[in-house]
Design an enzyme around this catalytic site. Structure first.
Site, PDB file in Angstrom:
ATOM      1  N   GLY A 135       0.772  -1.236   0.000  1.00 18.06           N
ATOM      2  CA  GLY A 135       0.000   0.000   0.000  1.00 18.06           C
ATOM      3  C   GLY A 135       0.804   1.287   0.000  1.00 18.06           C
ATOM      4  N   GLU A 188       4.215  -6.535   1.559  1.00 21.77           N
ATOM      5  CA  GLU A 188       3.818  -6.851   0.178  1.00 21.77           C
ATOM      6  C   GLU A 188       3.702  -5.609  -0.710  1.00 21.77           C
ATOM      7  OE1 GLU A 188       1.079 -10.730   1.314  1.00 21.77           O
ATOM      8  OE2 GLU A 188       0.122  -8.782   1.154  1.00 21.77           O
ATOM      9  N   PRO A 189       4.798  -4.917  -0.955  1.00 19.60           N
ATOM     10  CA  PRO A 189       4.710  -3.750  -1.840  1.00 19.60           C
ATOM     11  C   PRO A 189       4.475  -4.169  -3.284  1.00 19.60           C
ATOM     12  CG  PRO A 189       7.003  -4.212  -1.279  1.00 19.60           C
ATOM     13  CD  PRO A 189       6.165  -5.184  -0.490  1.00 19.60           C
ATOM     14  N   GLY A 190       3.561  -3.514  -3.955  1.00 20.73           N
ATOM     15  CA  GLY A 190       3.314  -3.795  -5.371  1.00 20.73           C
ATOM     16  C   GLY A 190       3.637  -2.550  -6.182  1.00 20.73           C
ATOM     17  N   TYR A 233     -11.042   4.861 -11.792  1.00 22.36           N
ATOM     18  CA  TYR A 233     -10.854   5.587 -10.516  1.00 22.36           C
ATOM     19  C   TYR A 233     -10.598   7.080 -10.675  1.00 22.36           C
ATOM     20  CZ  TYR A 233      -8.726   0.849  -9.854  1.00 22.36           C
ATOM     21  OH  TYR A 233      -8.417  -0.482  -9.882  1.00 22.36           O
ATOM     22  N   CYS A 262     -14.695   2.667 -28.333  1.00 21.26           N
ATOM     23  CA  CYS A 262     -16.039   3.184 -28.580  1.00 21.26           C
ATOM     24  C   CYS A 262     -16.765   3.311 -27.259  1.00 21.26           C
ATOM     25  CB  CYS A 262     -16.784   2.266 -29.525  1.00 21.26           C
ATOM     26  SG  CYS A 262     -16.013   2.279 -31.119  1.00 21.26           S
ATOM     27  N   GLU A 263     -16.410   4.325 -26.529  1.00 17.41           N
ATOM     28  CA  GLU A 263     -16.910   4.494 -25.178  1.00 17.41           C
ATOM     29  C   GLU A 263     -16.542   5.910 -24.738  1.00 17.41           C
ATOM     30  OE1 GLU A 263     -17.386   1.210 -23.290  1.00 17.41           O
ATOM     31  OE2 GLU A 263     -17.717   2.131 -21.349  1.00 17.41           O
ATOM     32  N   TYR A 274      -0.384  -1.669 -12.339  1.00 18.46           N
ATOM     33  CA  TYR A 274      -1.828  -1.738 -12.599  1.00 18.46           C
ATOM     34  C   TYR A 274      -2.209  -1.130 -13.955  1.00 18.46           C
ATOM     35  CZ  TYR A 274      -1.689  -2.809  -7.619  1.00 18.46           C
ATOM     36  OH  TYR A 274      -1.380  -3.369  -6.403  1.00 18.46           O
TER      37      TYR A 274
END
Ligand code: LLP
Length: 434
Positions: free
Chosen positions: A251, A293-295, A337, A364-365, A393
């Site tokens: 985190g 657990e660093p990502g 987000y 197409c959005e 991510y």
């Protein structure tokens, strides 16, 4: 010091943006766009910083497990293996990829709130170091599967510590409403521990918590360590069982834009170690083995994404859309987000950012945007647009929406370019169609 959000970015004599010393405009020309570019040297530097802080502040009595959901491919698992760190995996796909590079399975933490029977069997067969059990159903199933294999499954429990750090001002309530783990406040976690200790084919080694992502404050981490040590003490006093491992999750925040102010990893480890050591001394507990657990913090600053600018649409008095050849397929984070990024026109990186635009994707959005109110150099068709700090991510959350092939991933190591993941082809798009 780099004027950019990541220290591996600079501007060369041509006025082009560089990453790890290489000209991004040249990379875009040679490999095409959209293109993910990752700086392997910086990823390795981050792995080492985490390891060193564990050595320095906790006498090495712990393990850094890279949360591979942030960016997962064989090349990344090789890097983690070579740097001597562990990994966190959350699916058969991640575990399989790690197994493909002979990742040491004793350094694997297997997560997930609804692992399938197939996945649990796979975790047992690969002898992963720790399965992080989420609920009682999973505990009982795992006990049964381990019995069938004639082994004991090594597990930790995912606990909701009641510390919610998803906001800047962390709060200590409201976490019961989460799909992950056992609640502490209600006594659910304690009862579940009793149960785990009673099962024949379960070796219960520790407790885990993860309080959120992109956190800039040390206080909630310290508070989580505090709360978890309280649980460890309660289990010792009331059940006479000494829990030996404490996993504090990941985190740690990174700099996406100028306003982000990350805390150095060492400060985090310093404070958390101090808290755990002091509590153990005060309450007569053994020092637990600590896992983190660093990502994002390992990979995000190491990556950028390059696009080619296509149509530019000026809507008078409303806004200007600058369209690129990628979008939510390769980076869904703004659509999901409203995540903010820094943008640079890579071939005009030395010019002032004198316009404000909306960067649109090609899907197409209407919601396929990469950013709004984006400050950018004056942009023309054919420019190379760089989005910074996209190493986490992005590739791992990419999709084939609209049947658009996924971009390749380049890794730069010692000034050399390696293709870590090939560009998908149209043939790949129809590969599983019958
Ligand atoms: N450990 C556990 C159990 C986790 O669930 C996560 C992230 C991590 C570690 C790593 O957290 P990090 O150090 O990367 O913050 N897709 C979102 C992020 C989701 C994070 C999910 N869990 C995003 O793009 O911001």
């Amino acid at each position: 010091m780099s004027e950019f959000v990541s220290k591996n970015l600079a501007i060369n004599e041509k006025g082009h943006l560089t990453i790890a010393g290489l000209d991004t405009v040249e990379l875009a020309k040679e490999y095409g766009t959209p293109l993910y570019v990752m700086d392997e040297d910086l990823i390795r530097e981050h792995c080492r910083s985490f390891r060193q802080s564990m050595e320095q502040y906790y006498d090495g009595a712990g393990l850094v497990c890279y949360a591979s959901k942030a960016f997962s491919c064989k090349a990344m698992y090789r890097i983690a293996k070579e740097e001597g760190i562990g990994i966190d995996v959350v699916s058969a796909g991640e575990l399989y990829t790690a197994a493909c590079v002979d990742f040491p399975m004793d350094k694997v933490c297997y997560h997930g709130n609804n692992k399938t029977e197939f996945e649990l069997r796979m975790a047992i067969e690969h002898k992963v170091g720790r399965i992080i059990v989420d609920n009682i159903y999973e505990l009982e199933l795992l006990n049964k599967l381990a019995a069938e294999e004639g082994v004991k499954a090594r597990i930790m429990y995912r606990i909701k510590p009641g510390v919610d750090a998803h906001t800047h001002d962390f709060v200590k309530t409201g976490q019961i409403d989460s799909k992950f783990g056992f609640a502490l406040e209600t006594g659910e976690a304690f009862e579940a521990i009793k149960k785990a200790l009673s099962l024949e084919n379960i070796e219960f080694v520790g407790v885990h918590c993860h309080i959120g992502s992109q956190i800039f404050d040390i206080a909630p981490f310290v508070e989580a360590a505090n709360v978890m040590m309280g649980l460890i003490e309660q289990v010792k006093v009331e059940l006479g069982h000494e829990i030996t491992e404490l996993n504090l999750g990941g985190g740690f925040g990174i700099k996406y834009t100028e306003s982000d102010t990350p805390v150095p990893y060492a400060d985090y480890m310093d404070k958390v170690s101090e808290t755990v050591k002091a509590l153990c001394k005060e309450r007569g507990l053994k020092l637990p083995f600590i896992l983190i657990e660093p990502g994002r913090s390992i990979v995000a600053p190491a990556g950028i994404t390059l696009y080619t600018v296509g149509g530019i649409k000026e809507i008078p008095n409303i806004r200007t859309y600058v369209s690129v050849d990628g979008g939510l397929g390769d980076n869904p984070r703004y659509a999901l987000y409203k995540s903010e990024y820094d943008f640079v026109v890579a071939n005009k990186a030395d010019k002032a950012k004198d316009s404000v635009v909306t960067v649109a994707g090609r899907c197409c959005e209407s919601g396929d945007l990469l950013g709004e109110g984006v400050k950018l150099q004056t942009t023309e068709v054919g420019d190379t647009l760089a989005v910074l700090a996209t190493g986490a991510y992005n590739y791992s959350m990419s999709s084939n929406y609209n049947r658009v092939p996924k971009p390749p991933v380049l890794m730069i190591c010692n000034g050399e370019v390696k293709v870590a993941v090939k560009r998908e082809t149209l043939e790949d798009i129809v590969r599983n169609d019958m």
